[in-house]
Each structure stands twice: as C-alpha cells, then as structure tokens.
Design an enzyme around this catalytic site. Structure first.
Site, PDB file in Angstrom:
ATOM      1  N   GLU A 125       0.831  -1.215   0.000  1.00 45.32           N
ATOM      2  CA  GLU A 125       0.000   0.000   0.000  1.00 45.32           C
ATOM      3  C   GLU A 125       0.862   1.260   0.000  1.00 45.32           C
ATOM      4  O   GLU A 125       0.810   2.075   0.934  1.00 45.32           O
ATOM      5  CB  GLU A 125      -0.935  -0.005   1.215  1.00 45.32           C
TER       6      GLU A 125
ATOM      7  N   GLU B 127      -5.463  -8.256  -1.015  1.00 47.01           N
ATOM      8  CA  GLU B 127      -6.120  -8.085   0.290  1.00 47.01           C
ATOM      9  C   GLU B 127      -7.586  -7.770   0.077  1.00 47.01           C
ATOM     10  O   GLU B 127      -7.920  -6.945  -0.781  1.00 47.01           O
ATOM     11  CB  GLU B 127      -5.513  -6.930   1.103  1.00 47.01           C
TER      12      GLU B 127
HETATM   13  C1  BG6 Z   1      -4.228  -2.889   4.865  1.00 48.62           C
HETATM   14  C2  BG6 Z   1      -2.882  -3.369   5.308  1.00 48.62           C
HETATM   15  O1  BG6 Z   1      -4.220  -1.515   5.052  1.00 48.62           O
HETATM   16  O2  BG6 Z   1      -5.354  -3.278   5.550  1.00 48.62           O
HETATM   17  C3  BG6 Z   1      -2.885  -4.471   6.350  1.00 48.62           C
HETATM   18  O3  BG6 Z   1      -2.065  -3.717   4.234  1.00 48.62           O
HETATM   19  C4  BG6 Z   1      -4.056  -4.252   7.291  1.00 48.62           C
HETATM   20  O4  BG6 Z   1      -1.654  -4.494   6.980  1.00 48.62           O
HETATM   21  C5  BG6 Z   1      -5.339  -4.326   6.494  1.00 48.62           C
HETATM   22  O5  BG6 Z   1      -4.074  -5.126   8.359  1.00 48.62           O
HETATM   23  C6  BG6 Z   1      -6.608  -4.231   7.312  1.00 48.62           C
HETATM   24  O6  BG6 Z   1      -6.575  -3.132   8.149  1.00 48.62           O
HETATM   25  P1  BG6 Z   1      -6.801  -3.269   9.697  1.00 48.62           P
HETATM   26  O7  BG6 Z   1      -6.527  -1.962  10.235  1.00 48.62           O
HETATM   27  O8  BG6 Z   1      -8.215  -3.679   9.850  1.00 48.62           O
HETATM   28  O9  BG6 Z   1      -5.862  -4.312  10.178  1.00 48.62           O
END
Ligand code: BG6
Length: 475
Positions: free
Chosen positions: A180, A374
């Site tokens: 990201e 993701e």
């Molecule tokens: C993304 C990141 O921003 O979202 C991860 O690459 C992160 O590292 C994921 O865990 C989800 O966000 P969060 O804050 O719910 O863990």
C-alpha cells in the site's frame, strides 16, 4: 471466460509485523511497528509523532508477540494447506535480515527463518507471494537517517532486496515491493517511518520520501529481473474508487483528484514517469523534489509486471461543506457516508460492486495483470458455548466480493489471484487490536495480549475450502 481461470491463485495474505511476534529473537532488530502501542495511543505515532525510539515499559505493543507465527508457522501453514491454498502472501521483515538496516552483512538466522517458511510452503504446494516492505522499517534507519526522507534508504533497500532475491531465487517467483505505497501520505510513520519535528513541512517530506520509495521500488524490480529471470514483481495499492456524492462537476473533479492522490504512485511504478497532474500539484503546492540525474531512466526502464491491490471499501467525496459533515469513522482515507451502503463495525463501507468497478478502473488504466492481494471483513467474533465461531457475516461479505470479482473477470479484466486478508486472526494494522478479526481461523488472544494462542477453525474455514476446491464455482 465464464468463471475463474485455470491456475487462479487462491489464498490468503499476512504480514510479518502483524503475525510473527518474536520481535527481538534470533538477532532481529527493532522495527517501526514495534513502537506502535494500541488504541488511542497508536494513531499519533502512526502520523509521525514519536516520543521514544525504544519501547516504553508502560505500554503494550501488540507486534512484540503478535500471534507467534514465528514459532507456529508449521501448524498455521498446515491449516492453510487444508483449505487448499495455492498461494500465501507474506512479508519479509527487513530488520530480521538487516537488524539495523545498514549492517555490512545480513543476519543468517533471519534468512534461515524465511528459508524454513518457504520450504514448509513448498511441502504443501503453496506458492509464496512475498512483500519486501509491509509497513516496517528498521528503527535504526529512522534514528540515524530520518528513514525514507533520506536518499540513503534507496541504496540500503536495494541491498536488502538483492540479498533476499539472491537467497530465495529458487523458492519465490511472485514479489511485491511496497505494501500500500500510497498509505505513506495518510500514515507516514507506518508507510515510511517518517517522524516529524515541530514546524516541518510535512507534505514536502512525504513526497520526497515517496520519490525515494518509487526509485527504490524500480531498483528492486531491476534487481529482481536480473536475479530471478521468471520473477513477477508487482506494486501494491490501497485501492477503492472515490465516488462523487453528486453530479455536480465540482464533486466529480474532486473525486478524480482524490483518486489521483493514490494513482500517482502506480502511474509512476507502472508507466514509468511522473504524470502531468502530479507535476502541476507539486508546482502549485511549492513541493520541490530532489532527484538524481538517472532517476527518470530508472523509473522508465523498470516498471512493474503486475498491479497488486487491496480492496476493502469505496469512498465518497463532496465539495459541499454540509455534506462533508457526514463522515464515516475508521477509514484512514476519510469518506462521506454512502447512503446506499452499510458499514462494518469499524465504520468501513461495505461495497462489493466497488471491487468490480475498481478492478475495471485499474485494468483500463494500466492494462497489466491485477492481483487482489487483500480483501476481507474485520469483525468481532464471539465463540459460542461450544467454542465455535459461526461467522456467517464474514462468509456473506466474502461471497459478495468474490461474485463481483468474477464479474470483473467476465468483463475481461486479467486477475492472477485472490488472497483474502488475515486468513488467520492477526493484529489489526490501524488499531493494534486482536478484536478486529479477519480470519477463517480463530486465535485465542485478546487486545491486551491474554489468551492461549490456540487456533480453532471458524465456519468460514470450510466455506473457503469449498470455494477453492471448486475454483470459485461454488461461492
Ligand atoms: C491494509 C494493510 O491496510 O489493511 C494491512 O495492508 C491491514 O496491513 C489491512 O491489516 C486491514 O486493516 P486493519 O486496520 O483492519 O488491520
């Protein structure tokens, strides 16, 4: 194309700092994430307000033990294999390889750890997809050099990249440079280890750091292609389209500008040059980037092979101050509440169709393969009296997104694979909580570090297993 292509890479995604723990074991150095406490104390540090380069006795730091993947990776990988994973996205912790970031020699114990993990994956026919930098910088580089604001980091990162490419050239084909990368503008300590002093021009520093990361990313692509001939090296964007709140052209323009704040990074990584709109933005905002003579060539000649992106939410923007008041909480990008959509318990907009729109938008723009690296729902899971987690809400979320991803493929978008976020419960990046769970596998640990760390399959475990088994025919 009526469904998911043959060989589609199904799996899950984790990151070193949110899973491994063992934060100083076997020679690992302290990384930026090891200085992030939980909850309300976390946010100021993520923005670059750091008070100590050492962990404080009085604070709890969730990354220090995380879910202890460092010692339990065999058990966890066996569970991923049971679900039929074709791939596991994970990151290498830079400070395990170079504990201070600028050491003359790499740390053999750190290198060996990832060798062992990759061997374990191979045993189960799981292809690793490796991120070089997932929100962590060795703390020594922050202290001694000011982290990514300093050009020196480009060389040090290249050395790190060359070291791991050489070591794992026969084990890892799929790579991502910076997780990201656009997050740097929103959470500068998380994205780039930036700490700001009183009165500093933060915008100038952030864009200078961004330039350094972009050059470092291109040099990593170059090194990867030299060392691993069939490597696929990608970039990684926190994606999610911005919708204009109304048809007022001002809102439409504003939405385009907001998206370009993020696209700027990928435009450089994928097209190899700074876009005109970015140059204009720099000029109008008094941002002057220091560049070396060869930077333009480095960027031009070493573009990425594919575009990795995370997708959780879409966003909404408006130029009307009245409308702007209605923000959703919990989303670091900031967004107006979309009146047509629900939000998660953390205020993140749930928009499955947005995934199809975003994938199409990215493919139209870059015409390179995409990888959804993701996606997922952070939710509170409460085990019932039998200790089971019946997470129908998670299944529903994922099902809806996978359906839209399938539509995008039918639209002609080339998608290499899908790794849902946190296939096993891990520490939340934004809040540091364990309570915000994404997994198919429940981990017994709470926000304060209590619990046995025992792993238990949730209902979604069998559901995802069936999705993979049928190559997405049964969602
Ligand atoms: C993304 C990141 O921003 O979202 C991860 O690459 C992160 O590292 C994921 O865990 C989800 O966000 P969060 O804050 O719910 O863990």
């Amino acid at each position: 194309m009526s469904g998911f292509p043959k060989g589609f890479l199904w799996g899950g995604a984790i990151a070193a700092n949110q899973t491994e723990g063992a934060y100083l074991e076997d020679g690992k150095g302290l990384t930026t994430v090891d200085l992030l406490p939980t909850r309300d104390k976390r946010f100021p540090v993520m923005l670059g307000k750091l008070s100590s380069y050492e962990p404080l006795e009085s604070e709890f730091y969730p990354s220090h033990e995380a879910i202890d993947f460092y010692h339990r990776y065999k058990e966890d990988i066996a569970l991923f294999a049971e679900m039929g994973f074709k791939t596991l996205r994970l990151s290498i912790s830079w400070a395990r390889i170079f504990p201070n970031g600028d050491d003359a020699e790499p740390n053999e114990a750190g290198l060996q750890f990832y060798d062992d993990v990759f061997d374990e994956l191979k045993k189960h026919n799981i292809e690793p997809l490796v991120t070089l930098a997932h929100f962590d910088v060795p703390v020594n580089l922050v202290k001694e050099y000011g982290s990514w604001r300093n050009r020196k980091l480009v060389d040090l990162f290249e050395t790190y990249a060359r070291t791991v490419f050489t070591r794992y050239k026969d084990k890892v084909k799929y790579w991502l440079t910076f997780n990201e990368i656009n997050m740097l503008l929103h959470l500068p300590f998380v994205g780039a280890g930036l700490v700001f002093g009183e009165g500093e021009n933060e915008q100038q520093i952030k864009y200078q750091a961004a330039h350094h990361q972009l050059v470092a990313s291109a040099l990593a692509v170059k090194a990867g292609h030299e060392i691993i001939p069939d490597a696929m090296i990608g970039c990684m964007l926190a994606a999610g389209m911005t919708y204009p709140y109304s048809s007022n052209p001002d809102d439409v323009m504003d939405a385009m500008d907001k998206d370009r704040e993020s696209f700027f990074f990928i435009d450089v990584q994928s097209r190899g040059e700074y876009p005109g709109y970015a140059k204009r933005f720099f000029q109008e905002n008094g941002i002057e980037l220091e560049m070396e003579e060869n930077d333009a060539n480095i960027l031009k000649e070493n573009t990425v092979d594919y575009i990795g992106f995370s997708y959780y939410s879409s966003r909404v923007t408006s130029t009307d101050p009245k409308v702007q008041e209605n923000q959703t909480s919990g989303n670091v990008f900031g967004s107006i509440k979309n009146p047509y959509l629900e939000t998660s318990e953390w205020g993140w907009t749930i928009d499955p169709k947005g995934l199809r729109i975003t994938a199409n938008q990215l493919y139209d723009r870059y015409q390179k393969p995409l990888f959804v690296v993701e996606n997922g729902l952070g939710a509170v899971d409460v085990p019932n009296e039998n200790g089971e987690v019946i997470d129908d809400y998670r299944i529903q979320y994922l099902q809806a997104h996978l359906k839209e991803m399938k539509e995008a493929i039918q639209d002609g978008v080339d998608i290499l694979g899908y790794t849902s976020w946190g296939p096993i419960d891990i520490v939340s990046a934004s809040t540091g909580e364990m309570k915000k769970r994404y997994g198919y596998i429940y981990v017994d640990r709470d926000n304060d570090g209590n619990g046995t760390l025992k792993r238990t399959k949730k209902k979604s475990f069998d559901w995802y297993k069936q999705v993979i088994k049928t190559n997405g025919e049964e969602l």
